[in-house]
Design an enzyme around this catalytic site. Structure first.
Site, mmCIF file in Angstrom:
data_model
loop_
_atom_site.group_PDB
_atom_site.id
_atom_site.type_symbol
_atom_site.label_atom_id
_atom_site.label_comp_id
_atom_site.label_asym_id
_atom_site.label_seq_id
_atom_site.Cartn_x
_atom_site.Cartn_y
_atom_site.Cartn_z
ATOM 1 N N ASP A 51 0.731 -1.735 -0.256
ATOM 2 C CA ASP A 51 -0.469 0.019 -0.162
ATOM 3 C C ASP A 51 1.002 1.062 -0.236
ATOM 4 O O ASP A 51 1.799 1.752 0.411
ATOM 5 C CB ASP A 51 -0.087 0.127 0.960
ATOM 6 N N HIS A 53 -1.254 4.918 -0.499
ATOM 7 C CA HIS A 53 -2.370 5.969 0.063
ATOM 8 C C HIS A 53 -1.439 7.348 0.080
ATOM 9 O O HIS A 53 -1.692 7.953 0.676
ATOM 10 C CB HIS A 53 -2.545 5.318 1.877
ATOM 11 N N ASP A 79 -4.210 0.096 -3.493
ATOM 12 C CA ASP A 79 -4.432 0.690 -2.476
ATOM 13 C C ASP A 79 -3.395 2.307 -2.409
ATOM 14 O O ASP A 79 -2.302 2.332 -1.808
ATOM 15 C CB ASP A 79 -4.022 0.245 -1.317
ATOM 16 N N ASN A 111 -8.281 -2.450 -2.472
ATOM 17 C CA ASN A 111 -9.797 -2.253 -2.405
ATOM 18 C C ASN A 111 -10.256 -0.873 -2.179
ATOM 19 O O ASN A 111 -11.638 -0.516 -2.716
ATOM 20 C CB ASN A 111 -10.035 -2.736 -1.393
ATOM 21 N N HIS A 112 -8.789 -0.294 -2.408
ATOM 22 C CA HIS A 112 -9.337 1.285 -1.942
ATOM 23 C C HIS A 112 -9.503 1.429 -3.436
ATOM 24 O O HIS A 112 -9.893 2.766 -3.852
ATOM 25 C CB HIS A 112 -8.494 2.257 -1.406
ATOM 26 N N HIS A 161 -4.079 -8.163 -3.323
ATOM 27 C CA HIS A 161 -4.097 -6.797 -2.918
ATOM 28 C C HIS A 161 -4.159 -7.586 -1.244
ATOM 29 O O HIS A 161 -3.239 -7.535 -0.183
ATOM 30 C CB HIS A 161 -4.743 -5.992 -3.482
ATOM 31 N N HIS A 235 -2.806 -4.929 1.728
ATOM 32 C CA HIS A 235 -3.550 -4.555 2.642
ATOM 33 C C HIS A 235 -3.486 -4.200 4.156
ATOM 34 O O HIS A 235 -4.886 -3.627 4.994
ATOM 35 C CB HIS A 235 -4.627 -5.809 2.314
#
Length: 303
Positions: A51, A53, A79, A111-112, A161, A235
């Site tokens: 990730d 982010h 992500d 998932n983002h 992920h 994740h």
């Protein structure tokens, strides 16, 4: 200098692209991603990243540690957006690198990378704030639907992920999913992005409200059936940058240092040489004076 090279330079300088250029970039990216399979075959050597982010300055640190594209081949496990202050620059830079060097960088969906999730956790608001319109958010979220679901390195390391799904037993079953859609609330595609490993037997419901929790026995059987030596996923925050589980048959790689600018964790990337020998490279957050100090509310959910 070509348009794409100019965009890469602009983004690396932390500057925003013009909205018209974002549209062109996203369309070019969709054309490339559309030709990729649900499960991408990747050849080592490759560097695997978890990730990000929206922590753009920390992505710059990652490239300092791991090397620039195209000298280093990269596989990012999703992500890219939300929570951090610079999701726009982060995602667009990775897209621009994908368009410029399609065989040197692989991007899979987290998932983002979802319209619904980004409306809650920052990317939607950031796009609106930086462009005073939702067009850039729409262009980017259209690209999300084209991102691959998983990758396999040298037919030996399964990269995803989140994790596994009780609804499938083989990697081939992932290849036939219709991925070009918003992330569903349930089913295989959802589970690949939302599930987590834990010290349990079999399967359990997830406290996240999506995906499942799975144990060592599930991983052992999946790896045996698919001829896999390792599952590599992201994740979940790993305070030491990575976390090995289940007799080293699964690893979580986390690449956002000092997550949400307050967690105090280190980050890692996993370098695989041509023989699949593993090197975990750790790195810390970029100096704070280089990070954006824009004040905004980040919803308090740690997924």
């Amino acid at each position: 200098m070509s348009d794409i090279d100019q965009w890469i330079e602009t983004l690396k300088n932390g500057e925003n692209l013009k909205e018209t250029d974002v549209k062109i970039l996203c369309n070019k990216a969709k054309d490339i991603l559309n030709n990729e399979d649900n499960v991408i075959r990747v050849e080592a050597p490759v560097t695997i990243c978890g990730d990000i982010h929206g922590q753009f300055q920390d992505l710059m640190e990652l490239f300092k540690v791991g090397g620039d594209v195209p000298e280093t081949n990269y596989l990012f496990l999703g992500d890219f957006v939300d929570r951090g202050y610079n999701s726009v620059e982060t995602f667009l830079l990775l897209l621009a690198l994908k368009v410029r060097y399609p065989d040197q960088i692989t991007l899979i969906r987290g998932n983002h990378e979802s319209r619904q999730i980004t409306q809650v956790y920052g990317f939607y608001d950031e796009c609106l704030r930086k462009y005073s319109t939702l067009n850039v958010w729409k262009y980017c979220t259209e690209v999300f639907d084209y991102l691959a679901l998983a990758a396999v390195v040298n037919d030996s390391i399964f990269c995803v992920h989140g994790g596994l799904s009780p609804y499938i037993k083989t990697i081939d079953e992932i290849r036939i999913i219709n991925r070009k859609q918003e992330v569903p609330h349930e089913g295989v595609m959802c589970d690949l992005m939302w599930s987590d490993p834990d010290e349990i037997e079999g399967w359990s419901q997830s406290a996240r409200g999506a995906g499942f929790v799975f144990g060592a026995d599930v991983v052992k059987e999946f790896n045996r059936r698919n001829g896999i030596s390792l599952i590599c996923r992201a994740h979940q925050l790993a305070m030491e940058g990575f976390k090995l589980m289940f007799d080293n048959s699964l690893v979580t790689v986390w690449s956002a240092p000092n997550y949400c600018y307050r967690c105090g964790n280190v980050a890692s990337i996993l370098e695989l040489d041509e023989n699949l020998k593993k090197y975990y490279k750790l790195f810390e957050a970029a100096p704070t004076d280089r990070a954006s100090n824009s004040k905004k509310t980040i919803a308090d959910y740690f997924l």
